[in-house]
Design a protein around this motif. Structure first.
Motif, short mmCIF file in Angstrom:
data_model
loop_
_atom_site.label_atom_id
_atom_site.label_comp_id
_atom_site.label_asym_id
_atom_site.label_seq_id
_atom_site.Cartn_x
_atom_site.Cartn_y
_atom_site.Cartn_z
N LEU A 30 -4.73 -9.93 -4.15
CA LEU A 30 -4.10 -9.87 -2.84
C LEU A 30 -4.46 -8.58 -2.12
O LEU A 30 -4.59 -7.52 -2.74
CB LEU A 30 -2.57 -9.95 -2.97
N THR A 31 -4.60 -8.67 -0.81
CA THR A 31 -4.71 -7.48 0.02
C THR A 31 -3.29 -7.05 0.38
O THR A 31 -2.53 -7.86 0.93
CB THR A 31 -5.48 -7.77 1.31
N PRO A 32 -2.88 -5.81 0.06
CA PRO A 32 -1.50 -5.40 0.36
C PRO A 32 -1.15 -5.63 1.82
O PRO A 32 -1.85 -5.17 2.72
CB PRO A 32 -1.49 -3.91 0.00
N ALA A 33 -0.05 -6.35 2.04
CA ALA A 33 0.36 -6.68 3.40
C ALA A 33 1.50 -5.79 3.88
O ALA A 33 1.94 -5.90 5.02
CB ALA A 33 0.79 -8.15 3.47
N GLN A 34 2.00 -4.92 3.01
CA GLN A 34 3.12 -4.07 3.35
C GLN A 34 2.76 -2.62 3.08
O GLN A 34 1.78 -2.32 2.40
CB GLN A 34 4.36 -4.50 2.54
N HIS A 35 3.57 -1.72 3.61
CA HIS A 35 3.33 -0.29 3.44
C HIS A 35 4.61 0.38 2.98
O HIS A 35 5.71 0.04 3.44
CB HIS A 35 2.86 0.34 4.75
N SER A 36 4.46 1.33 2.07
CA SER A 36 5.62 2.08 1.58
C SER A 36 5.20 3.51 1.31
O SER A 36 4.01 3.83 1.23
CB SER A 36 6.19 1.43 0.31
N CYS A 37 6.19 4.35 1.14
CA CYS A 37 5.91 5.77 0.89
C CYS A 37 7.04 6.36 0.07
O CYS A 37 8.10 5.74 -0.10
CB CYS A 37 5.74 6.54 2.19
N GLY A 38 6.82 7.56 -0.45
CA GLY A 38 7.86 8.26 -1.17
C GLY A 38 9.02 8.58 -0.24
O GLY A 38 8.87 8.63 0.98
N GLY A 39 10.17 8.80 -0.83
CA GLY A 39 11.37 8.98 -0.01
C GLY A 39 11.69 10.41 0.35
O GLY A 39 12.78 10.69 0.87
N ALA A 40 10.79 11.34 0.09
CA ALA A 40 11.08 12.74 0.40
C ALA A 40 11.17 12.96 1.90
O ALA A 40 10.53 12.26 2.69
CB ALA A 40 9.99 13.64 -0.19
N THR A 41 11.93 13.94 2.31
CA THR A 41 12.01 14.29 3.73
C THR A 41 10.69 14.88 4.19
O THR A 41 9.85 15.30 3.38
CB THR A 41 13.12 15.31 3.98
N ALA A 98 -2.84 0.64 -4.05
CA ALA A 98 -2.56 -0.79 -3.88
C ALA A 98 -1.66 -1.24 -5.01
O ALA A 98 -2.12 -1.54 -6.11
CB ALA A 98 -3.86 -1.58 -3.87
N ARG A 99 -0.36 -1.27 -4.75
CA ARG A 99 0.62 -1.65 -5.77
C ARG A 99 0.87 -3.16 -5.68
O ARG A 99 1.89 -3.61 -5.17
CB ARG A 99 1.93 -0.88 -5.55
N GLY A 100 -0.08 -3.93 -6.14
CA GLY A 100 0.04 -5.37 -6.12
C GLY A 100 -1.14 -5.97 -6.86
O GLY A 100 -2.07 -5.27 -7.26
N PRO A 101 -1.14 -7.29 -7.07
CA PRO A 101 -2.26 -7.93 -7.78
C PRO A 101 -3.57 -7.71 -7.03
O PRO A 101 -3.62 -7.73 -5.80
CB PRO A 101 -1.86 -9.42 -7.78
N ILE A 102 -4.65 -7.54 -7.78
CA ILE A 102 -5.95 -7.28 -7.17
C ILE A 102 -6.41 -8.48 -6.34
O ILE A 102 -7.23 -8.34 -5.44
CB ILE A 102 -7.00 -6.95 -8.26
N ALA A 127 -0.08 -6.52 -12.62
CA ALA A 127 0.38 -7.10 -11.36
C ALA A 127 0.57 -6.03 -10.29
O ALA A 127 0.70 -6.36 -9.11
CB ALA A 127 1.69 -7.86 -11.57
N CYS A 128 0.60 -4.76 -10.70
CA CYS A 128 0.77 -3.65 -9.76
C CYS A 128 -0.54 -2.91 -9.54
O CYS A 128 -0.56 -1.74 -9.15
CB CYS A 128 1.85 -2.69 -10.26
N GLU A 166 0.88 -1.17 0.00
CA GLU A 166 0.00 0.00 0.00
C GLU A 166 0.92 1.21 0.00
O GLU A 166 1.57 1.49 1.01
CB GLU A 166 -0.90 -0.02 1.22
N HIS A 167 0.96 1.91 -1.12
CA HIS A 167 1.98 2.95 -1.31
C HIS A 167 1.36 4.35 -1.35
O HIS A 167 0.32 4.57 -1.96
CB HIS A 167 2.73 2.70 -2.62
N ARG A 168 2.05 5.27 -0.67
CA ARG A 168 1.68 6.69 -0.73
C ARG A 168 2.84 7.45 -1.35
O ARG A 168 3.95 7.46 -0.81
CB ARG A 168 1.38 7.23 0.67
N CYS A 169 2.58 8.07 -2.50
CA CYS A 169 3.62 8.85 -3.17
C CYS A 169 3.90 10.12 -2.37
O CYS A 169 3.14 10.50 -1.47
CB CYS A 169 3.17 9.22 -4.59
N ASP A 170 4.99 10.77 -2.70
CA ASP A 170 5.34 12.03 -2.05
C ASP A 170 4.17 13.01 -2.14
O ASP A 170 3.56 13.17 -3.19
CB ASP A 170 6.57 12.65 -2.73
#
Length: 793
Positions: free
Chosen positions: A378-389, A372-376, A504-505, A361-365
């Motif tokens: 699947l329920t996203p099991a991980q979390h990510s975000c943009g790398g900005a400060t 949901a950056r994964g196959p439909i 797939a994303c 589950e990704h949040r851009c900057d």
């Protein structure tokens, strides 16, 4: 009238159960922001194609197979052989002559009539179109995801529709007097309202299965959009009643029309009810249609087998490859991988699902939206975000808010016209700049960050490397440079842009997933932990992330973690990528209009008037899970999903099980979406791009209203003169022991049903790379010299 407590009566509960079953027969359709390919026959996969054809004829007046006239042309041209017809006839249990004669005949499917259809015949008023327009008008507001300036209803769908309909005088004007009062008097409970309307129509549990399905089909993409909410909720362990509410609304309209024309339609409606009570049975024409489609499929599978069996001159594999490049299994990657290997024989390519094992589950900057950056599936099991400060992210958020405020000002009802008068000419220059920028702009941004404990990163990395055949007893040594290449399509002025991204994303580009995996695999702590998993990554191996633009065939390498020590390797890779891009563009340009010069594809994504920036996954016909050397050097025409797989290194066949239950299912959804948009565009196609209007940010309608159009636009499967997608089923080819494949199917009956019922075909590849066995209803048919014989499973 029923009182609400009687909803618990046996007959009412039976109706509710049948409503749920009918809803489950409707495929989901996801919003434009993240369009994911969906099998439009998802609700029919538990039955064979002949029975599904009979069902969909009755509920939608649509076909499942290619038109017979098209198949007759292929038979006359020799594309479909007598052997193909004989094999298809034998599988269907009919005589081959029935197919040869049947191909000469045409049978137009006709749906069972609704009350609205009968009322139209009686009154001369086009009630079905009227209902589509009124329900569509309400639904476009209710399902809105931010396109409208005024927020829609906060209530549930049934309550929201009642609030709309009891103040809508259009039905009264059209001739349905008292409709607004009728709506106001409806029960507050949608389940009670459904039961009451069915009682008025004389619909019981016997008529309900087909009748409810028929009504949902009349709602087009709105029913599919509602079904997506329920499907996603069910996937995540919850529930959603949006589709039920839509069905209730449609039944209420039927009851109102029934009461308005009761005397004139009583006899005919009674006869139609009897038809609805009848079971769905495949008649001879449905069996012949399905068998003729089977013959078409077998002809394509025969050609694939010949391609795989052909002799090619393979390059000698060095002990350690100079560069390894992992691509998504997407059929568009097949063209580029083949070109890259031709550009530099020292480069090996790998195929893997484009989310690269990281469903996040990704949040851009500067974004509040979780993607949901994964196959439909699947329920996203991980979390990510943009790398900005944090400071930079806050600044970007403020900028984004200002941009949104400015956009609303220049589009608002009060200020829009004055804005155009004052600032319109200035925007001519801006448009020209945007068109140029859209054609060449590359989005890098900051490297994303994965929010995951180190122990889970290590476990995830180990599983991904094994699944990619980059670790294990038979794995090839890791190269000094390993490219993880996501893909996406840089296009503009295209409502269906997300449909061209990585399936797939989750309908997004694969850049985030590729960069996350490269970052994890370069992490020293992860590498140290991998030693405990029995995996030792060479100290000089560097993973780099890249992005393959499938419109321009340019592949951008991200600068995350690049090292000077690998400058020579990167130079070699960049040179090969440039050559591969030119080769791929030359191959694809032949199939695209206005692309006589392949280099125009570099700018095609920025052309605001282009209807066909690329063909997407049109033509997809095969899924091959095998070592790359089985397919290397063979021109598969950009029609095959290629998944790297070494069964000898697959302990207990866990990777095989994952491939058959996830990537194969996703690929089947893609292939069957193209098939549905090709053979039944009126129900499962997106319509004509030239007439599209985006509604609510969720989908498109043709013209100024009516039904939402789900599926692929006509321009995605047709070039204006001929079809660009061949309507054949996906042939799944796996190099693995047949008993191992059968074991997976036994444990997953839903996947097995896809093969048992003919929606996909399944083939086992032998050690020589030949399609040596065909799966058939639990058995395996050995194929030798073009002839088939039964073999034990």
């Amino acid at each position: 009238m029923l009182v609400e407590r009687n909803i618990h009566s046996g007959s009412a509960l039976d109706l509710l159960a049948e409503a749920d079953l009918a809803i489950a027969r409707i495929p989901p359709a996801f919003p434009l922001s993240a369009t994911v390919a969906v099998n439009p026959f998802l609700g029919q996969c538990q039955e064979d194609r002949a029975t599904a054809a009979a069902r969909l004829e009755r509920v939608g007046g649509i076909r499942v197979a290619r038109p017979r006239a098209e198949i007759a042309e292929d038979i006359a041209a020799g594309k479909i052989t007598k052997a193909d017809l004989a094999a298809a006839a034998a599988a269907a249990g009919i005589a081959p002559q029935a197919l040869r004669s049947g191909a000469e005949e045409a049978a137009e499917p006709v749906a069972d009539p609704t009350v609205a259809d009968l009322a139209a015949e009686i009154s001369g008023i086009d009630w079905p179109t009227f209902l589509s327009e009124r329900i569509g008008l309400w639904a476009s507001g209710y399902f809105d995801e931010g396109q409208a300036f005024w927020a829609s209803y906060a209530a549930g769908p049934y309550a929201a529709w009642r609030a709309f309909a009891q103040h809508d005088l259009t039905p009264e004007i059209a001739g349905l007097s008292g409709f607004a009062r009728r709506v106001a008097d409806l029960p507050n409970c949608s389940r009670t309202a459904l039961a009451e309307a069915c009682a008025a129509l004389g619909i019981g549990a016997e008529e309900a299965p087909v009748y409810f399905h028929r009504l949902l089909m009349t709602l087009g993409g709105w029913a599919q959009l509602a079904r997506a909410r329920g499907w996603t909720a069910e996937r995540d362990g919850g529930s959603d009643d949006t589709a039920f509410a839509l069905l209730t609304i449609r039944v209420i309209w039927e009851a109102a029309l029934h009461d308005a024309y009761a005397e004139k339609l009583a006899v005919r409606w009674a006869a139609v009810r009897d038809e609805y009570a009848g079971s769905v049975v495949a008649e001879e024409r449905h069996v012949i249609d399905a068998a003729l489609q089977d013959a078409t499929d077998r002809a394509a599978e025969r050609q694939l087998a010949a391609t795989l069996a052909s002799e090619v001159t393979a390059s000698e594999l060095s002990a350690r490859p100079a560069i390894q490049a992992a691509f998504c299994i997407d059929v568009r990657s097949e063209v580029f991988r083949r070109a890259l290997e031709a550009a530099n024989a020292k480069i090996e390519t790998i195929g893997f699902a484009g989310f690269f094992g990281i469903a996040t589950e990704h949040r851009c900057d500067a974004s509040d939206v979780a993607e949901a950056r994964g196959p439909i599936l699947l329920t996203p099991a991980q979390h990510s975000c943009g790398g900005a400060t944090a400071e930079a992210d806050q600044r970007m958020r403020l900028v984004q808010r200002a941009v949104r405020a400015w956009g609303r000002f220049r589009q608002a009802a009060v200020s829009a016209f004055a804005f155009v008068e004052a600032a319109g000419p200035i925007y001519g220059v801006k448009l020209a700049k945007n068109m140029r920028r859209d054609a060449v702009e590359e989005h890098h941004g900051t490297a994303p960050k994965l929010d995951l404990p180190i122990e889970q990163k290590i476990a995830s990395a180990a599983g991904i490397l094994r699944a990619m055949s980059l670790a294990g007893p038979t794995a090839r040594p890791l190269a000094r440079l390993v490219l993880i290449a996501g893909h996406g399509a840089h296009v503009t002025n295209t409502p269906h842009a997300s449909a061209l991204q990585c399936g797939a994303c989750g309908g997004h580009a694969g850049d985030v997933n590729a960069r996350l995996l490269a970052g994890v695999l370069n992490d020293p702590a992860v590498r140290d932990g991998l030693v405990g998993e029995g995996i030792e990554v060479p100290t000089d191996t560097l993973f780099v992330a890249g992005m393959h633009d499938t419109v321009s065939d340019r592949l951008t390498i991200y600068e995350d973690g690049l090292r000077e020590s690998h400058d020579a390797d990167l130079a070699m890779l960049r040179e090969a990528l440039a050559k591969a891009g030119a080769l791929a563009r030359a191959e694809r340009a032949v199939t695209l209009s206005r692309a006589s010069d392949p280099e125009t594809l570099l700018r095609r994504g920025g052309d605001w008037a282009e209807l066909r920036q690329e063909w997407g996954l049109a033509g997809c016909a095969a899924f091959i899970a095998a070592p790359r050397h089985r397919t290397a050097g063979r021109d598969l025409g950009g029609r095959a999903f290629l998944h790297s797989y070494e069964w000898q290194a697959d302990d207990e066949f866990g990777i095989l099980e994952l491939i058959l239950t996830a990537p194969v299912v996703v690929a089947s959804w893609i292939a069957l979406q193209y098939h549905g948009s090709r053979v039944a565009p009126e129900a499962f196609g997106g319509g004509n791009k030239l007439l599209h209007n985006v509604v609510g940010g969720v989908g498109v309608v043709e013209g100024n209203g009516g039904l939402l159009r789900a599926g692929l636009p006509m321009q995605s499967v047709h070039d204006g003169e001929t079809w660009r997608h061949e309507a054949v089923r996906l042939a799944v080819v796996v190099e693995a022991p047949t008993e191992a494949i059968s074991g997976v199917l036994t444990r997953h009956p839903d996947v097995r049903a896809l093969f048992d019922n003919g929606w996909l075909s399944l083939h086992a590849m032998d050690s020589a790379g030949r399609m040596a066995h065909r799966y058939s209803g639990g058995d395996w048919i050995a194929v030798e010299g073009g002839e088939e014989r039964r073999a034990a499973a």
